[in-house]
Scaffold this motif. Structure first.
Motif, PDB file in Angstrom:
ATOM      1  N   GLY A 270       0.802  -1.216   0.000  1.00 22.44           N
ATOM      2  CA  GLY A 270       0.000   0.000   0.000  1.00 22.44           C
ATOM      3  C   GLY A 270       0.833   1.264   0.000  1.00 22.44           C
ATOM      4  N   TRP A 271       2.023   1.197   0.597  1.00 23.03           N
ATOM      5  CA  TRP A 271       2.930   2.351   0.608  1.00 23.03           C
ATOM      6  C   TRP A 271       3.366   2.695  -0.810  1.00 23.03           C
ATOM      7  CZ3 TRP A 271       4.839   5.780   4.188  1.00 23.03           C
ATOM      8  CH2 TRP A 271       6.004   6.462   3.865  1.00 23.03           C
ATOM      9  N   ALA A 272       3.787   1.687  -1.560  1.00 18.05           N
ATOM     10  CA  ALA A 272       4.240   1.911  -2.933  1.00 18.05           C
ATOM     11  C   ALA A 272       3.091   2.385  -3.811  1.00 18.05           C
ATOM     12  CB  ALA A 272       4.857   0.632  -3.492  1.00 18.05           C
ATOM     13  N   THR A 273       1.904   1.850  -3.580  1.00 16.95           N
ATOM     14  CA  THR A 273       0.742   2.281  -4.358  1.00 16.95           C
ATOM     15  C   THR A 273       0.415   3.738  -4.074  1.00 16.95           C
ATOM     16  OG1 THR A 273      -0.158   0.031  -4.324  1.00 16.95           O
ATOM     17  CG2 THR A 273      -1.703   1.819  -4.799  1.00 16.95           C
ATOM     18  N   LEU A 274       0.518   4.135  -2.818  1.00 18.27           N
ATOM     19  CA  LEU A 274       0.166   5.491  -2.412  1.00 18.27           C
ATOM     20  C   LEU A 274       1.170   6.525  -2.896  1.00 18.27           C
ATOM     21  CD1 LEU A 274      -1.740   7.243  -0.618  1.00 18.27           C
ATOM     22  CD2 LEU A 274      -0.184   6.768   1.280  1.00 18.27           C
ATOM     23  N   LEU A 275       2.469   6.191  -2.791  1.00 18.79           N
ATOM     24  CA  LEU A 275       3.509   7.191  -3.021  1.00 18.79           C
ATOM     25  C   LEU A 275       4.320   6.983  -4.298  1.00 18.79           C
ATOM     26  CD1 LEU A 275       4.759   7.567   0.644  1.00 18.79           C
ATOM     27  CD2 LEU A 275       3.832   9.393  -0.766  1.00 18.79           C
ATOM     28  N   GLY A 276       4.229   5.824  -4.906  1.00 21.76           N
ATOM     29  CA  GLY A 276       5.007   5.580  -6.115  1.00 21.76           C
ATOM     30  C   GLY A 276       6.489   5.766  -5.875  1.00 21.76           C
ATOM     31  N   GLY A 277       7.153   6.469  -6.785  1.00 19.55           N
ATOM     32  CA  GLY A 277       8.588   6.695  -6.669  1.00 19.55           C
ATOM     33  C   GLY A 277       8.973   7.496  -5.441  1.00 19.55           C
TER      34      GLY A 277
ATOM     35  N   GLY B  75       7.995   7.059  -2.549  1.00 17.30           N
ATOM     36  CA  GLY B  75       8.105   6.165  -1.414  1.00 17.30           C
ATOM     37  C   GLY B  75       9.324   5.273  -1.443  1.00 17.30           C
ATOM     38  N   ALA B  76      10.123   5.364  -2.502  1.00 16.73           N
ATOM     39  CA  ALA B  76      11.336   4.556  -2.603  1.00 16.73           C
ATOM     40  C   ALA B  76      12.498   5.267  -1.927  1.00 16.73           C
ATOM     41  CB  ALA B  76      11.665   4.277  -4.060  1.00 16.73           C
ATOM     42  N   GLY B  77      13.575   4.521  -1.671  1.00 17.16           N
ATOM     43  CA  GLY B  77      14.758   5.100  -1.057  1.00 17.16           C
ATOM     44  C   GLY B  77      14.540   5.558   0.367  1.00 17.16           C
ATOM     45  N   ILE B  78      13.590   4.942   1.080  1.00 10.42           N
ATOM     46  CA  ILE B  78      13.279   5.289   2.469  1.00 10.42           C
ATOM     47  C   ILE B  78      13.595   4.060   3.326  1.00 10.42           C
ATOM     48  CG2 ILE B  78      11.472   5.966   4.105  1.00 10.42           C
ATOM     49  CD1 ILE B  78      10.112   7.471   1.842  1.00 10.42           C
TER      50      ILE B  78
END
Length: 367
Positions: free
Chosen positions: A245-252, A254-257
């Motif tokens: 759900g994090w990746a769906t919500l924030l896309g790119g 949300g990466a590198g966290i």
């Protein structure tokens, strides 16, 4: 009442296990579903192998919805329903309320996923825990920050015993190595003022000690879009980016966290088999929380086979547990400053989503 009935080769009167999981908001529903998937698969496998002394296991599921009072009431109800033990829970503050009630009632509680060190107010024999204590995992995270050159750390925090405990762990560990932590109250500041304060402080890393999806997602978007903060690392030790759900919500964004997860470099042979089975159940990749759920049932099944369903005997058996889990051999012992029997320690990783492919995880540090 929600139950997961016994299946497979076991027969006779079921042995009941209470299961506490957050399945509705404001609970972290995705984590709750992962935890329940692991618990249910564990029960299925035990029953397919003949159950416990020929009796099937049966889960009696209660939704805590991240509410401590609701969890305590569920423990009381489960005690009346003659469960042999209670398992589960993801949220630390909720698990603390459940553990206190289980201790008072003399009901064994095997906590799957909550990490707060002070799970009980005093030492008890009734409670044991699969997940690592927060002080262990968050020190590993602090070591990762130090190794990456971060000594000026800011935290975007909300009021909570859990977040306050995490801040204290980070502050103490970083201070011992010449670092420091500044707290930014995300509720009081809002995202714009938080970015201003972060820029003024000169921190090189901002840690999200705040709820998911909000305000954590709004903080990420605001920091990513502020040119003053282009070099600031965003981190999430509590594991918000673990779930799809994090990746769906924030896309790119949300990466590198970097976040904490409790997986080894390689799963055990049991873990490999369980991973394949879990992938078929929720129709998406299992998180470490699902493995915690499965390991919880594996331990309880071993205990019940060896000691029966008497609650006092179950609780007295924690010290003798030796179970092959999905992520290693599980044994419980007493860790300094922790009042429950504890697996010392599950494997710990610092991981992020690859900015080039947010569906792929990168292991950055192990502890």
């Amino acid at each position: 009442m929600s139950t997961s009935p016994g299946v497979g080769g076991a027969g006779g009167t079921a042995v009941r296990i209470g299961a506490l999981v957050p399945l509705t908001p404001p609970g972290w529903v995705e984590a709750g579903r992962q935890l329940l998937a692991g618990l249910e698969l564990g029960v299925r496998d035990v029953n397919d192998a003949g159950g416990v002394g020929g009796r099937p296991l049966e889960l009696v599921v209660r939704d805590t919805a991240a509410d401590p009072q609701r969890a305590a009431a569920a423990v009381e109800e489960l005690a009346r329903l003659d469960v042999a033990a209670v398992a589960g829970e993801y949220h630390s503050v909720v698990a603390r309320a459940a553990a206190a009630r289980a201790d008072a009632l003399g009901l064994p509680f095997l906590c799957s996923s909550a990490v707060l060190d002070a799970l009980t107010g005093q030492p008890t024999e009734w409670v044991a825990r699969i997940a690592p204590a927060q002080s262990h995992g968050w020190r590993v995270y602090a070591d990762f920050l130090l190794g990456a050159g971060h000594r000026r750390i800011a935290v975007a925090a909300q009021p909570s015993v859990y977040w306050a405990s995490g801040t204290g762990i980070l502050r103490d560990h970083l201070a011992a190595h010449g670092g420091g932590v500044v707290e930014l109250d995300v509720d009081a500041l809002g995202t714009a003022a938080l970015c201003d304060a972060l820029a003024a402080h000169g921190a090189t890393a901002l840690l999200l000690l705040a709820g998911h999806p909000e305000p954590a997602a709004s903080v990420v978007r605001a920091v990513r879009r502020d040119p003053r903060l282009a070099g600031v690392l965003i981190g999430a030790p509590a594991g918000q980016p673990e779930f799809a759900g994090w990746a769906t919500l924030l896309g790119g964004d949300g990466a590198g966290i970097p976040f904490l997860r409790y997986l080894p470099e390689r799963l055990t042979p049991l873990g490999v088999r369980v991973e394949a089975a879990l992938r078929e159940r929720p129709a998406r990749a299992p998180s470490f929380v699902a493995f915690e759920g499965y390991d919880t049932i594996a331990v309880l099944a071993d205990v019940l086979r060896a000691h029966g369903t008497d609650r006092a005997r179950v609780a007295a058996s924690w010290a003798g547990v030796e179970t092959e889990g999905t992520r290693g051999r599980i044994r419980f012992s007493r860790a300094p400053g922790i009042g429950v029997r504890q697996w010392v320690w599950p494997p710990v990783q610092v991981v992020d989503r690859d900015p080039a492919d947010p569906g792929r995880f990168r292991v950055l540090h192990t502890g």
